[in-house]
Design a protein around this motif. Structure first.
Motif, PDB file in Angstrom:
ATOM      1  N   TYR A 734     -28.874   7.282  54.260  1.00  0.00           N
ATOM      2  CA  TYR A 734     -29.768   6.123  54.105  1.00  0.00           C
ATOM      3  C   TYR A 734     -30.879   6.444  53.100  1.00  0.00           C
ATOM      4  CZ  TYR A 734     -33.649   3.015  55.542  1.00  0.00           C
ATOM      5  OH  TYR A 734     -34.711   2.146  55.571  1.00  0.00           O
ATOM      6  N   TYR A 737     -29.459   6.636  49.553  1.00  0.00           N
ATOM      7  CA  TYR A 737     -29.106   5.338  48.985  1.00  0.00           C
ATOM      8  C   TYR A 737     -30.374   4.589  48.584  1.00  0.00           C
ATOM      9  CZ  TYR A 737     -26.473   1.093  48.140  1.00  0.00           C
ATOM     10  OH  TYR A 737     -25.910  -0.002  47.530  1.00  0.00           O
ATOM     11  N   GLU A 740     -31.628   6.026  45.364  1.00  0.00           N
ATOM     12  CA  GLU A 740     -30.840   5.685  44.182  1.00  0.00           C
ATOM     13  C   GLU A 740     -30.959   4.219  43.786  1.00  0.00           C
ATOM     14  OE1 GLU A 740     -26.864   7.052  44.984  1.00  0.00           O
ATOM     15  OE2 GLU A 740     -27.475   9.167  44.945  1.00  0.00           O
ATOM     16  N   THR A 741     -31.246   3.347  44.744  1.00  0.00           N
ATOM     17  CA  THR A 741     -31.263   1.921  44.404  1.00  0.00           C
ATOM     18  C   THR A 741     -32.633   1.262  44.591  1.00  0.00           C
ATOM     19  OG1 THR A 741     -30.558   1.414  46.641  1.00  0.00           O
ATOM     20  CG2 THR A 741     -28.825   1.597  44.996  1.00  0.00           C
ATOM     21  N   ILE A 760     -26.152  -2.437  53.403  1.00  0.00           N
ATOM     22  CA  ILE A 760     -26.556  -1.047  53.623  1.00  0.00           C
ATOM     23  C   ILE A 760     -25.688  -0.415  54.712  1.00  0.00           C
ATOM     24  CG2 ILE A 760     -28.475   0.430  54.366  1.00  0.00           C
ATOM     25  CD1 ILE A 760     -30.356  -1.629  53.034  1.00  0.00           C
ATOM     26  N   VAL A 763     -22.391   0.655  53.183  1.00  0.00           N
ATOM     27  CA  VAL A 763     -22.475   1.838  52.326  1.00  0.00           C
ATOM     28  C   VAL A 763     -22.772   3.102  53.140  1.00  0.00           C
ATOM     29  CG1 VAL A 763     -23.789   2.918  50.455  1.00  0.00           C
ATOM     30  CG2 VAL A 763     -23.229   0.480  50.346  1.00  0.00           C
ATOM     31  N   VAL A 764     -23.717   3.004  54.050  1.00  0.00           N
ATOM     32  CA  VAL A 764     -24.224   4.197  54.723  1.00  0.00           C
ATOM     33  C   VAL A 764     -23.418   4.543  55.978  1.00  0.00           C
ATOM     34  CG1 VAL A 764     -26.238   5.125  55.954  1.00  0.00           C
ATOM     35  CG2 VAL A 764     -26.553   3.879  53.815  1.00  0.00           C
ATOM     36  N   ARG A 771     -20.472   8.200  52.204  1.00  0.00           N
ATOM     37  CA  ARG A 771     -21.581   8.869  52.868  1.00  0.00           C
ATOM     38  C   ARG A 771     -21.585  10.357  52.526  1.00  0.00           C
ATOM     39  NH1 ARG A 771     -21.496   9.381  59.161  1.00  0.00           N
ATOM     40  NH2 ARG A 771     -20.680   7.276  58.935  1.00  0.00           N
ATOM     41  N   LEU A 774     -23.112  10.792  49.174  1.00  0.00           N
ATOM     42  CA  LEU A 774     -24.569  10.600  49.239  1.00  0.00           C
ATOM     43  C   LEU A 774     -25.224  11.866  49.793  1.00  0.00           C
ATOM     44  CD1 LEU A 774     -24.807   6.956  50.670  1.00  0.00           C
ATOM     45  CD2 LEU A 774     -25.764   7.707  48.487  1.00  0.00           C
TER      46      LEU A 774
END
Lengths: 811, 110
Positions: A734, A737, A740-741, A760, A763-764, A771, A774
């Motif tokens: 988390y 991410y 990065e964004t 989210i 993605v996470v 993951r 990340l």
């Protein structure tokens, strides 16, 4: 040439605004002397209610600080009250024995609160609401007493009541009329206002007339004419103001209700002028700021010999400054036999709009609940605009929102003299010429160049319309939404990050060069952002640029208003030890720390440290930096948990310590606060953290995007997991991410709203492969980090150049 | 003009400020990216912020307290804010930075 002597009596907003206009006109004529009764420089009286409500500090509302007087060679007598004017010999006298000659004299003595002549009005605890002192009295009273009564349900009374409510007092408002703000609102608007304020906790005693103020020394209550009474420890009278005219009257200057002035603010005595709340123009005394500024502009031009149109009176508008209540009123608002009205009454949304029309011209209106259209409506009222089908449609919300042609037509009709930004006195002409001469294309540029929309932001829609009108087809309406990082570039945060990745840009200068920055070395907005983005994209290759960091991150301490710093050492999970506390106490004594304060993040803050002592303090503390100053992972707050608590279902302390040890020092777009609670009672307040963990029987719930600060927001449930490892992994993914964004400066509360919680989650949580990647990337970033305090303590070179002063020697 | 030796140019890190006290004055000395050295009173006219701690960009410094932008060459606060800070003349002689304080003023404050 000898300069003439200009004397101003009254160091408030109206008088000083006149002086500012004179200075803007290039003052070469006058030596300026100012007398003010209050021992303060000019402050924004309108914002006293914000100070009371806790939304601003006293310092924030100073409009002209002491230096301003000095820089402009103005002699200021603060705390001196002028008590006599000799208009024959052109002299003023003060109660402190000063006698000052003048060539031109401005009286701007403002007004005094009206104190009802009731029995007991002189008891302790009965005050008005007019100046800084009253504000301080109320704040002091709130600490010791519980029950406050405000007499007066008008604008000022309600603002005072709201402030006292915020200070945790029980507040009742006594009002003589059936309706609140009856001079600005019709009965419908007034009823809605009362309902909303009652919801916020205010009580109302309407249609009551006070007969007596009860008590011995200090007030204990009020008795009303109808025989009823109410208890009170503090009574604030806010029933109105009276022009302060004693001085003028005693000096044989013509006074009616206020000091009588003509269209050039001249009194009946030569070389004596009056502006502001003390002046009466064509039978009207104004008590709001916009007319005072209009008067000041006319008078300044008159005094400087610049041609000016006469002052012809002002149309006034009112906005209630109470949080959670939007009320706007201007011009006429009560229906009459010759008026017609357009009315929208939406009880479901709590919105009420009423626009009054006479002979098909817009003459006034009221907005409640949604005041977005207030600036447009006010312009229509000022111009007595004709009611057209287009305006009608837009009022009903039928027309397309935004910069439709309807809006542009309206601004096109305005005179160049019309003030667009009331806070800063910026006219349409100022803005249009800045747009044309300097080629401005965005609201931000207009703000930077002219100051319009800089204070309250209420005129932004009008500025946008002006841009649309002035630029025509060139105006990129999408561009309004798209805000660049700063004035150095039109590119957005996302565009810059994309370019750094795609073009493999690795240095700040390279970014600025390739992306065609319009300044040589950027500014205080883009430099820290670029430094963050470069470090985030190239964690191993990029060398952090200390000089592109804000002072706090540069010296690893929090700068305070007096230039001293505060030191917050890390206490993992909020847990400390006798030994650690002893060291902190020793350091605090040795370096005479001004205050030790427990922070909201469960740590100790040592306040009032001078910069040169920082490295020694760090060394002697022997604790790592708590990063309380940085856009980075701050703390992990914890509750006591199952180790001690009879309700705890999990070991929240250990989880918090593990999370903090793993992710400490990590740079993020904005600060990140985390918390771990051991049960849903949530004593660590996990629901309002950037990431908050709540222990439940057999697992952990993870909440994200919460915020307990400016943008109060409840976190959303990201997922529920079983093990410690899963908590650490989801947290890491988390955070990465977000890194990065997220846009530099964007808290997770805003980021989660922008990206969407579901996205989210995918993605996470759902994408297990993603993951993993990340987590690999966050591990690389974490591997670069060292404790900055230790690093500086060890590096004599940095200590010298960063923390010590230069010793100069005479030649 | 009374002159003071500040030290070798290397003692001033590029793109940042350092503080020197001379005759009860607190002065911020900056070495800019182009090699020039500028000196101003270490006090923002807005609320007294220590300018030496601000972000330096070209010949501007941004006050660390409320982000006022100040031209280090003439001391002028940039629009839309107003005001100015005192500047002091700086010479660079064979790598040594020399700062000047006007004599009349030096006498007054001393």
């Amino acid at each position: 040439m000898n300069k003439k002597k200009l004397v101003l009596i009254g160091n408030g907003m109206a008088g000083i605004n006149t002086i500012e206009h004179i200075l803007k006109l290039g003052n070469e004529r006058y030596d300026i002397t100012i007398f003010g009764s209050e021992p303060h420089p000019n402050y924004n009286r309108i914002l006293l209610s914000s100070v009371l409500a806790g939304n601003a500090e006293m310092d924030d509302i100073i409009l002209n600080n002491w230096n301003w007087y000095e820089e402009n060679n103005i002699r200021l007598y603060a705390g001196h009250t002028v008590n006599r004017i000799d208009t024959e010999n052109k002299l003023v006298y003060t109660d402190t024995g000063v006698c000052e000659p003048y060539d031109e004299l401005i009286i701007a003595t403002g007004s005094v609160p009206f104190i009802l002549p009731l029995p007991g009005a002189d008891r302790e605890g009965v005050i008005a609401f007019r100046d800084i002192k009253d504000c301080e009295t109320m704040m002091e009273a709130a600490k010791r007493y519980k029950k406050a009564v405000v007499i007066g349900g008008g604008l000022l009374g309600l603002e005072a009541a709201k402030g006292l409510l915020n200070l945790n007092m029980e507040v009742a408002v006594v009002h003589i009329s059936d309706y609140l703000m009856e001079r600005q609102l019709d009965s419908t608007g007034s009823e809605m206002l009362r309902a909303e304020l009652e919801r916020q906790g205010m009580k109302f005693l309407l249609s009551r007339q006070t007969e007596e103020i009860l008590g011995d020394d200090r007030v204990t209550g009020l008795r009303f004419k109808d025989g009823t009474s109410v208890e009170a420890d503090l009574v604030v009278m806010a029933v109105g103001i009276r022009p302060s005219v004693q001085l003028a009257r005693a000096s044989d200057i013509e006074v009616n209700r206020g000091i009588v002035v003509n269209d050039y603010m001249e009194t009946n005595r030569p070389h004596v002028y009056a502006v502001g709340e003390c002046a009466e123009h064509q039978g009207i005394v104004y008590g709001l700021v916009a007319p005072l500024y209009e008067q000041g502009a006319v008078l300044a031009k008159r005094l400087c010999g610049v041609e000016t149109a006469p002052y012809k009176g002002s149309v006034i508008s009112t906005k209630l400054k109470v949080s959670g209540v939007d009320v706007f009123s201007a011009g006429e608002f009560m229906d009459g036999p010759d008026t017609r009205s357009i009315r929208i009454h939406d009880e479901w949304n709590g919105v009420y709009k009423k626009v009054l029309v006479r002979n098909n011209r817009i003459i006034g209106g009221v907005l409640f609940g949604d005041t977005n259209e207030s600036s447009r409506l006010f312009q229509w009222i000022r111009n007595r605009a004709e009611m057209t089908p287009k305006i009608h449609a837009s009022l009903l919300g039928l027309a397309a929102e935004g910069n439709g042609s309807g809006g542009a037509d309206t601004v096109a009709d305005l005179d160049n003299e019309e003030i667009i930004c009331g806070c800063n006195g910026v006219s349409k002409g100022d803005i249009v010429s800045a747009i044309q001469e300097k080629g401005l294309t965005t609201v931000d540029e207009v703000k930077g160049c002219t100051g319009a929309s800089r204070s309250c932001g209420g005129c932004k829609p009008l500025v946008t319309q002006l841009l649309g009108h002035a630029l025509g087809d060139e105006f990129d309406s999408a561009g309004i939404q798209k805000e660049g990082i700063c004035p150095c570039t039109p590119l957005t945060h996302d565009e810059v990050v994309a370019a750094i990745r795609e073009k493999q840009l690795t240095h700040m200068r390279e970014v600025m060069h390739v992306l065609e920055w319009n300044t040589e070395e950027g500014c205080s907005k883009c430099r820290p952002a670029l430094n963050y983005y470069l470090g985030m994209v190239w964690p191993e290759a990029y060398a952090d640029d200390r000089n592109s960091r804000f002072v706090n991150e540069k010296v690893h301490a929090n700068i305070q208003k007096d230039g001293t710093y505060s030191v917050v050492p890390r206490m993992y999970g909020g847990v400390t030890s006798p030994e650690e506390l002893r060291r902190i106490a020793d350091v605090a004594e040795k370096y005479q720390v001004r205050m030790i304060k427990v922070t909201g993040g469960q740590r100790l803050d040592l306040l009032g440290v001078s910069k040169e002592n920082l490295p020694q303090i760090w060394e002697e503390l022997g604790m790592p930096s708590g990063y309380a100053y940085a856009k980075a992972v701050r703390t992990v707050k914890t509750c006591v948990g199952e180790t001690f608590c009879r309700f705890g279902t999990q070991d929240s302390i250990q989880m918090g310590i593990d999370m903090e040890k793993k992710y400490e020092r990590l740079n993020t777009p904005a600060k990140v606060k985390m918390a771990v609670s051991a049960c849903p009672r949530n004593c660590a307040e996990s629901g309002i953290k950037d990431l908050g963990i709540v222990g439940v029987d057999g697992g952990w719930e993870i909440f994200v995007g919460g915020n307990g600060g400016v943008n109060l927001r409840k976190g959303g449930l990201l997922c529920k997991v079983k093990t410690r490892e899963e908590v650490l992994d989801i947290t890491g993914a988390y955070l990465q991410y977000y890194r990065e964004t997220g846009q530099y400066g964007e808290r997770t509360s805003e980021w989660v709203e922008r990206m969407g919680l579901e996205h989210i989650k995918r993605v996470v949580v759902d994408d297990k492969e993603g993951r993993k990647l990340l987590l690999q990337r966050i591990d690389i970033a974490l591997a670069q980090l060292v404790d900055p305090w230790e690093e500086i303590v060890r590096d004599a070179g940095i200590r010298e150049t960063m923390f010590e002063e230069i010793k100069a020697s005479s030649l | 003009m009374k002159r003071y030796r500040i030290g070798p140019i290397e003692s001033l890190p590029v793109q940042t400020g350092r503080v020197v006290y001379i005759e009860n004055r607190e002065i911020a000395v900056f070495r800019l990216s182009n090699g020039e050295v500028q000196a101003v009173e270490n006090r923002c006219p807005h609320k007294g912020g220590p300018l030496a701690e601000g972000i330096v960009s070209g010949n501007y410094v941004f006050c660390p307290l409320h982000d006022r932008k100040i031209n280090l060459k003439d001391g002028l606060v940039q629009k839309p804010d107003i005001g100015c800070v005192r500047t002091y003349p700086v010479e660079l002689i064979e790598g040594t930075v020399i700062l000047g304080i006007p004599v009349k003023e030096a006498a007054i404050s001393g």
